[in-house]
Design a protein around this motif. Structure first.
Motif, short mmCIF file in Angstrom:
data_model
loop_
_atom_site.label_atom_id
_atom_site.label_comp_id
_atom_site.label_asym_id
_atom_site.label_seq_id
_atom_site.Cartn_x
_atom_site.Cartn_y
_atom_site.Cartn_z
N ILE A 23 83.60 65.07 -11.55
CA ILE A 23 83.57 64.05 -12.77
C ILE A 23 84.54 62.99 -12.52
CG2 ILE A 23 84.26 64.00 -15.19
CD1 ILE A 23 83.25 66.81 -15.77
N THR B 106 83.28 58.99 -12.08
CA THR B 106 83.88 57.65 -12.89
C THR B 106 84.74 57.02 -12.03
OG1 THR B 106 85.90 59.17 -13.36
CG2 THR B 106 84.53 59.24 -14.82
N ALA C 283 81.85 54.86 -10.78
CA ALA C 283 81.29 54.27 -11.66
C ALA C 283 81.95 52.87 -12.02
CB ALA C 283 80.86 54.82 -12.87
N ASN C 284 83.34 53.01 -11.78
CA ASN C 284 84.30 52.05 -11.95
C ASN C 284 84.31 50.99 -10.63
OD1 ASN C 284 86.65 50.57 -12.91
ND2 ASN C 284 87.91 52.39 -12.71
N TRP D 139 87.01 50.78 -21.67
CA TRP D 139 86.84 51.91 -21.38
C TRP D 139 86.15 52.55 -20.19
CZ3 TRP D 139 81.75 54.12 -20.42
CH2 TRP D 139 80.84 53.48 -20.47
N VAL D 140 85.44 51.65 -19.48
CA VAL D 140 85.10 52.01 -17.62
C VAL D 140 86.18 52.13 -17.05
CG1 VAL D 140 83.87 51.37 -16.07
CG2 VAL D 140 82.97 51.15 -18.19
N SER E 32 88.40 55.25 -17.91
CA SER E 32 87.69 56.65 -18.14
C SER E 32 88.06 57.70 -16.83
CB SER E 32 86.07 56.37 -17.79
OG SER E 32 85.89 55.70 -16.58
N PRO E 33 88.84 57.23 -15.83
CA PRO E 33 89.15 58.28 -14.87
C PRO E 33 90.50 59.04 -15.16
CG PRO E 33 88.61 56.38 -13.55
CD PRO E 33 88.44 55.74 -15.06
#
Length: 75
Positions: A17, A21, A24-25, A37-38, A41-42
């Motif tokens: 996960i 993240t 995705a970042n 929030w991005v 998120s990690p």
């Protein structure tokens, strides 16, 4: 239930996960200014990885403290 096995499995899934993240970042940053929030998120998986990792790190030392015999070491 074997807690050590469960914690180890949770640690593995958290690492997946966390990696997702972070990827995705980077993708969001490549596309422009990402929402906050991005960016943050990690952090939750990272902190959970810290606690499960510290637990897994301390397991062998706790076993030695309980008097468990070392196997395959420099005895």
């Amino acid at each position: 239930m074997d807690w050590n096995r469960t914690i180890r499995q949770v640690h593995r899934w958290l690492s997946i996960i966390f990696t997702a993240t972070v990827v995705a970042n980077f993708v969001a940053m490549a596309l422009g200014e990402p929402p906050s929030w991005v960016v943050y998120s990690p952090l939750l998986p990272l902190f959970l990885l810290l606690f499960t990792g510290l637990y897994l790190f301390a397991l062998p030392y706790a076993a030695i403290g309980r008097g468990a015999r070392r196997t395959g070491g420099y005895e």
